[in-house]
Design a protein around this motif. Structure first.
Motif, PDB file in Angstrom:
ATOM      1  N   PRO A  85       0.857   5.706  -0.033  1.00 54.23           N
ATOM      2  CA  PRO A  85       0.032   6.892   0.239  1.00 54.23           C
ATOM      3  C   PRO A  85      -0.671   7.381  -1.022  1.00 54.23           C
ATOM      4  CG  PRO A  85       2.152   7.088   1.338  1.00 54.23           C
ATOM      5  CD  PRO A  85       2.242   5.872   0.458  1.00 54.23           C
ATOM      6  N   LEU A 101      -1.167   4.495   4.571  1.00 50.88           N
ATOM      7  CA  LEU A 101      -1.672   5.528   3.656  1.00 50.88           C
ATOM      8  C   LEU A 101      -1.229   6.924   4.089  1.00 50.88           C
ATOM      9  CD1 LEU A 101      -5.323   4.330   2.918  1.00 50.88           C
ATOM     10  CD2 LEU A 101      -3.443   4.519   1.291  1.00 50.88           C
ATOM     11  N   VAL A 121       0.835  -1.200   0.000  1.00 52.16           N
ATOM     12  CA  VAL A 121       0.000   0.000   0.000  1.00 52.16           C
ATOM     13  C   VAL A 121       0.866   1.245   0.000  1.00 52.16           C
ATOM     14  CG1 VAL A 121      -1.610   1.340   1.421  1.00 52.16           C
ATOM     15  CG2 VAL A 121      -1.974  -1.117   1.085  1.00 52.16           C
ATOM     16  N   GLU A 130      -3.415   5.992  -2.368  1.00 53.45           N
ATOM     17  CA  GLU A 130      -4.208   4.957  -3.011  1.00 53.45           C
ATOM     18  C   GLU A 130      -5.576   4.798  -2.347  1.00 53.45           C
ATOM     19  OE1 GLU A 130      -0.832   2.011  -4.884  1.00 53.45           O
ATOM     20  OE2 GLU A 130      -1.517   1.602  -2.848  1.00 53.45           O
ATOM     21  N   GLY A 153      -5.211   9.616   0.308  1.00 50.42           N
ATOM     22  CA  GLY A 153      -6.014   8.595  -0.352  1.00 50.42           C
ATOM     23  C   GLY A 153      -7.210   8.224   0.502  1.00 50.42           C
TER      24      GLY A 153
END
Length: 482
Positions: A101, A123, A99, A103, A127
């Motif tokens: 940031p 994140l 993951v 998204e 996002g």
């Protein structure tokens, strides 16, 4: 520990010569783990301040074993959201979904929040994190954990997967499905799960899991990544579910997850012989210091996404770093806000002149006096049963604004000008967490009346209101220490 006979026979067939070592593992003590919230503190700083017996979990960058006598759930740092208590193997799925940031990320079966809080932390406030659980009671526990962790960009929902997929088709960059399962991997940790196990439970769970994974596939955008996991050994719920997805969705392919020496390969021989299934990961408790787990990382063919190792990081902006940047009061942005009435604006300006947090006021919504900071990446969503859309900032009353507990948890000490900072050894910290009024006349105070951000060693716990040298306790009643 006496294992169910049908389960033992099944595991003998799966493990062969390894079964004796597997069975002996049930007489070994369980492992206790905590995972550092890198949204609030770096692992290096946590190691320096934590008064626990910590040992690194070697395959989890921000995970640690601790000793049972440490009792970290009673420590003020737990209430400050600096870590989450989680079984070590259960930390693996969120750590292997890359993951980044910015998204849009979905945790489809999220309660109580162990995996969702890690995804949200990575994140870094950018996002969107959508976290769902079908159970209303479990979703409430999820909400609390997300709020304690200080995750501002969340949309927490209580829905069946089909209702979500109808509204979020090809919407998410990353999806985690920690599917409800028969729980065979948790027998040592939770003996009551073993008592509830039956020979036909894996097949019943598999039927649900196949439906869930197809709904998840529908919601993933081309180029996205989906991680499927369970805490069971049953091939019906593991490799066979993955093969079912591959049979029904030609646009999906298995990809290797970040490895570790103790991981075992998936078992193609238990699911029709597809050699690609070796890319799945099995965690066996007789081979690693954790309970049983399974995970598979899948890619949806199409436009590529940035799925590099940069997503797995323990970097964090601590209070000192943020203080150098925090120079403009949040109230400055209110001047251009068009979605707030003149009266509400005046009340908010009075409070937010002490807030040094970057707020996009076009994303602030006021509903029946409740003030929310909604994620910019979500857009309008109708027909979805949600518990929280974004960060709940507080409540507007006649001539004042009362900040929320969740807002306090999303702040760093340097984000609010008026703070009372206690060392964790101060007895007033536990009094505050129990909801009691405390005296603060011996402390340096910037303002003699009004809202104070209460911190422990620089990490926010909640709000208090200072009146004549006494701190009126505003700690959320449902969160209080007992």
């Amino acid at each position: 520990m006496k294992l169910p006979e049908a389960f033992a026979d099944k595991m003998k067939n799966i493990l062969g010569k390894e079964y004796e070592a597997f069975e002996a593992g049930y007489d070994m003590p369980r492992q206790y783990g905590l995972r550092v919230n890198t949204l609030k503190i770096s692992t290096e700083k946590f190691e320096h301040i934590a008064p626990f017996h910590l040992t690194k979990i070697p395959w989890i960058e921000n995970g640690y074993y601790y000793e049972e006598e440490d009792a970290p759930s009673r420590h003020p740092y737990y209430y400050a959201g600096l870590y989450y208590l989680q079984e070590p193997s259960a930390m693996t799925p969120a750590s292997r979904l890359p993951v980044n940031p910015g998204e849009k990320v979905l945790d489809l079966c999220a309660a109580p929040g162990g995996k969702a809080t890690e995804l949200g932390a990575r994140l870094r406030g950018e996002g969107l994190l959508v976290a769902n659980d079908i159970s209303a009671s479990r979703a409430k526990a999820l909400l609390k954990n997300v709020e304690v962790f200080g995750i501002p960009n969340s949309f927490l929902i209580n829905e069946v997967p089909g209702n979500i997929s109808d509204r979020f088709e090809e919407f998410f960059d990353k999806i985690l499905v920690d599917a409800p399962c028969s729980g065979e991997g948790m027998f040592r940790k939770e003996p009551e799960v073993m008592k509830a196990w039956s020979e036909d439970k894996p097949a019943a769970c598999a039927r649900v899991q196949k439906e869930i994974i197809l709904q998840a596939a529908k919601m993933l955008r081309p180029g996205g990544m989906l991680l499927y996991s369970t805490c069971t050994f049953s091939p019906e719920e593991n490799e066979q579910v993955i093969q079912y997805l591959l049979d029904n969705r030609e646009d999906f392919e298995l990809v290797p997850a970040k490895g570790y020496d103790g991981f075992s390969e998936g078992r193609p021989d238990l699911a029709g012989g597809n050699e690609e299934l070796k890319k799945c990961v099995r965690i066996w408790p007789h081979k690693m210091q954790g309970e049983g787990h399974f995970l598979a990382l899948l890619h949806k063919k199409g436009d590529s996404l940035n799925t590099g190792a940069a997503a797995v990081t323990s970097a964090v902006q601590d209070g000192q770093q943020k203080e150098e940047k925090a120079v403009v009061p949040a109230s400055e942005g209110l001047k251009g806000a068009k979605n707030i009435t003149k009266t509400d604006k005046a009340v908010l300006e009075e409070f937010f002149c002490d807030v040094y947090m970057d707020i996009d006021w076009s994303r602030v919504e006021i509903r029946k006096g409740q003030v929310y900071y909604v994620p910019g990446a979500l857009g309008e969503q109708r027909g979805v049963n949600f518990l929280r859309n974004g960060l709940y900032l507080g409540e507007l009353k006649k001539d004042r604004f009362e900040p929320s507990q969740s807002f306090a948890m999303a702040l760093h000490k340097s984000d609010y000008r008026i703070c009372l900072n206690f060392p964790w050894t101060d007895s007033r910290v536990s009094k505050y967490l129990r909801g009691e009024t405390v005296t603060v006349d011996d402390m340096p105070i910037k303002r003699q009346r009004g809202w104070q951000l209460i911190c422990v060693n620089g990490y926010p716990l909640g709000w208090g209101k200072l009146v004549n040298g006494l701190l009126k306790n505003k700690y959320l009643p449902g969160w209080r220490m007992r």
